[in-house]
Design an enzyme around this catalytic site. Structure first.
Site, PDB file in Angstrom:
ATOM      1  N   CYS A   1     -10.806   9.365   8.891  1.00 26.76           N
ATOM      2  CA  CYS A   1     -10.006   8.515   8.381  1.00 26.76           C
ATOM      3  C   CYS A   1      -8.631  10.002   8.604  1.00 26.76           C
ATOM      4  CB  CYS A   1      -9.604   9.288   6.515  1.00 26.76           C
ATOM      5  SG  CYS A   1      -7.886   8.990   6.005  1.00 26.76           S
TER       6      CYS A   1
ATOM      7  N   CYS B   1       0.921  -0.884  -0.340  1.00 19.38           N
ATOM      8  CA  CYS B   1      -0.029   0.429   0.019  1.00 19.38           C
ATOM      9  C   CYS B   1       0.594   1.454   0.464  1.00 19.38           C
ATOM     10  CB  CYS B   1      -0.814  -0.127   1.538  1.00 19.38           C
ATOM     11  SG  CYS B   1      -2.399   0.956   1.179  1.00 19.38           S
TER      12      CYS B   1
HETATM   13  N1  SAH Z   1      -6.869   9.610  -0.504  1.00 20.45           N
HETATM   14  C1  SAH Z   1      -7.370   8.356  -1.385  1.00 20.45           C
HETATM   15  C2  SAH Z   1      -6.498   7.163  -1.543  1.00 20.45           C
HETATM   16  C3  SAH Z   1      -6.644   6.567  -0.098  1.00 20.45           C
HETATM   17  S1  SAH Z   1      -6.927   5.570   0.108  1.00 20.45           S
HETATM   18  C4  SAH Z   1      -8.977   7.734  -1.116  1.00 20.45           C
HETATM   19  O1  SAH Z   1      -9.769   7.828  -0.103  1.00 20.45           O
HETATM   20  O2  SAH Z   1      -9.369   7.000  -1.785  1.00 20.45           O
HETATM   21  C5  SAH Z   1      -7.520   4.812   1.291  1.00 20.45           C
HETATM   22  C6  SAH Z   1      -9.043   3.554   1.718  1.00 20.45           C
HETATM   23  O3  SAH Z   1      -9.167   4.134   3.344  1.00 20.45           O
HETATM   24  C7  SAH Z   1     -10.184   4.302   1.846  1.00 20.45           C
HETATM   25  O4  SAH Z   1     -10.584   3.257   0.561  1.00 20.45           O
HETATM   26  C8  SAH Z   1     -10.732   5.201   2.882  1.00 20.45           C
HETATM   27  O5  SAH Z   1     -11.944   5.524   2.855  1.00 20.45           O
HETATM   28  C9  SAH Z   1     -10.141   3.779   3.278  1.00 20.45           C
HETATM   29  N2  SAH Z   1     -10.337   4.548   5.258  1.00 20.45           N
HETATM   30  C10 SAH Z   1     -10.495   5.357   5.746  1.00 20.45           C
HETATM   31  N3  SAH Z   1      -9.995   5.461   6.467  1.00 20.45           N
HETATM   32  C11 SAH Z   1     -10.844   4.426   7.183  1.00 20.45           C
HETATM   33  C12 SAH Z   1     -10.824   3.976   8.496  1.00 20.45           C
HETATM   34  N4  SAH Z   1     -10.874   4.223   9.809  1.00 20.45           N
HETATM   35  N5  SAH Z   1     -11.529   2.358   8.661  1.00 20.45           N
HETATM   36  C13 SAH Z   1     -11.378   1.843   7.343  1.00 20.45           C
HETATM   37  N6  SAH Z   1     -11.236   2.541   5.973  1.00 20.45           N
HETATM   38  C14 SAH Z   1     -10.350   3.822   6.130  1.00 20.45           C
END
Ligand code: SAH
Length: 348
Positions: A118, A104
């Site tokens: 997030c 990742c």
């Molecule tokens: N900014 C882009 C790339 C990061 S991906 C995006 O958001 O798509 C990060 C992944 O982790 C995304 O699918 C996001 O929704 C997920 N994610 C973020 N915070 C999270 C959390 N607290 N628990 C589970 N998944 C989470």
């Protein structure tokens, strides 16, 4: 400052090599040392003449992100805290699968999108990563697996789902993907790379045209109203109906699908009612849904969904003929799971 050769594309490396008066085949040799073999010390590049190595030492550098800390989870997930040359800290994670590793990757130091669930979103965005910092994460991970004699499983798949919003760093993303795909570079094919985005207006078409990775979109809600609550900045900038229109015309190969990611938040977006709305929203889209149970992080606004709600939600989608997978959470004990990347070191 001497140029960092890891910031160059192969073409740019060829130009540099000719500018220092060396024959073109030197560029190919150097490129293989840097990207295929993960060697950054010019002295170790033994098929290059001594004088050329000395010249490189004077006129160039090859700098990878520095490994500041490595954390290993009880489930085998490995998280690297990387320090960039200006001190910025970024994380990348190696996820063990039965036959291979998936890495990742981060695309920015921090993230400006501030999605409410997030952890990375709480940091703000310091800057975009450079080519040496983005593609270099793969070299760092491969070198680690080699040094630890853990190469029985290959690093085979990449997901751009770490820190940052990839589409806000498009130019470097595309340049990095080219190095990643290159047979004499990192040699990881386009079908083994997935880029995840919240959706940035005007970027999907360009990204699709390049056809250099699969697309995943962080949807997380079936309606504009709810999406605005959960991820206000992204949702306001790119209204859901527009995002859906753009996804309907997004180019996908015959047996491929765009992935829609859906983080399940207890009592917020995880009911059967939401599942019904989601089916309605996606009815005319060639896609698959990837459900992710919320991982607790810095923000305590939310709770993880109840397991039975996750099951009911996913069974409902399947019963309506949708392809739906549940992302297994890995590395929670070292804060390496989705949404947990926020540069906490072990002590903090
Ligand atoms: N900014 C882009 C790339 C990061 S991906 C995006 O958001 O798509 C990060 C992944 O982790 C995304 O699918 C996001 O929704 C997920 N994610 C973020 N915070 C999270 C959390 N607290 N628990 C589970 N998944 C989470």
């Amino acid at each position: 400052m001497n140029p960092n050769l890891l910031d160059f594309s192969l073409e740019e490396l060829k130009d540099f090599i000719s500018s220092v008066g060396e024959p073109p085949f030197r560029a190919a040799q150097l490129w293989q040392w840097l990207w295929q073999k993960g060697v950054t010390d010019f002295a170790d590049m033994t098929n290059l003449s001594k004088t050329f190595r000395a010249k490189l030492g004077e006129e160039a550098s090859a700098i990878l992100p520095e490994v500041a800390e490595v954390l290993t989870s009880t489930d085998g997930t490995i998280k690297f805290l990387l320090r960039m040359s200006d001190g910025e800290l970024v994380e990348t994670v190696l996820i063990p699968e039965p036959t291979h590793y998936t890495q990742c990757l981060s695309t920015q130091a921090g993230c400006a999108m501030a999605c409410t669930f997030c952890s990375t979103g709480t940091m703000g965005c310091a800057r975009n990563l450079t080519h040496s910092e983005m593609a270099g994460q793969v070299v760092v991970a491969r070198n680690y697996l080699r040094d630890m004699q853990m190469e029985s499983k290959r690093l085979r798949n990449l997901v751009f789902m770490g820190m940052g919003e990839p589409m806000l760093n498009m130019e470097t993303l595309i340049k990095s993907l080219r190095t990643i795909h290159d047979d004499s570079g990192l040699a990881i094919g386009a079908r083994r790379c997935t880029v995840s985005t919240v959706g940035i207006p005007g970027t999907l078409e360009e990204f699709g045209r390049h056809d250099m990775a699969l697309l995943a979109v962080s949807l997380h809600a079936p309606t504009q109203e709810l999406r605005e609550r959960i991820m206000p900045k992204a949702a306001r900038a790119y209204p859901l109906d527009q995002l859906m229109d753009d996804l309907r015309t997004y180019p996908v190969r015959p047996r491929e699908r765009v992935t829609l990611e859906y983080v399940m938040l207890r009592g917020v977006n995880d009911s059967l009612g939401h599942a019904r709305e989601l089916v309605r929203l996606l009815s005319r889209l060639k896609c698959k849904v990837n459900l992710i149970a919320y991982n607790p992080g810095r923000t305590s606004l939310y709770k993880a969904p109840q397991p039975e709600d996750v099951t009911a939600f996913s069974e409902y989608l399947c019963s309506k003929g949708m392809t739906c997978t549940l992302r297994k959470s890995k590395g929670q004990d070292i804060a390496a799971a989705c949404g947990q990347l926020a540069n906490q070191s072990q002590g903090s």
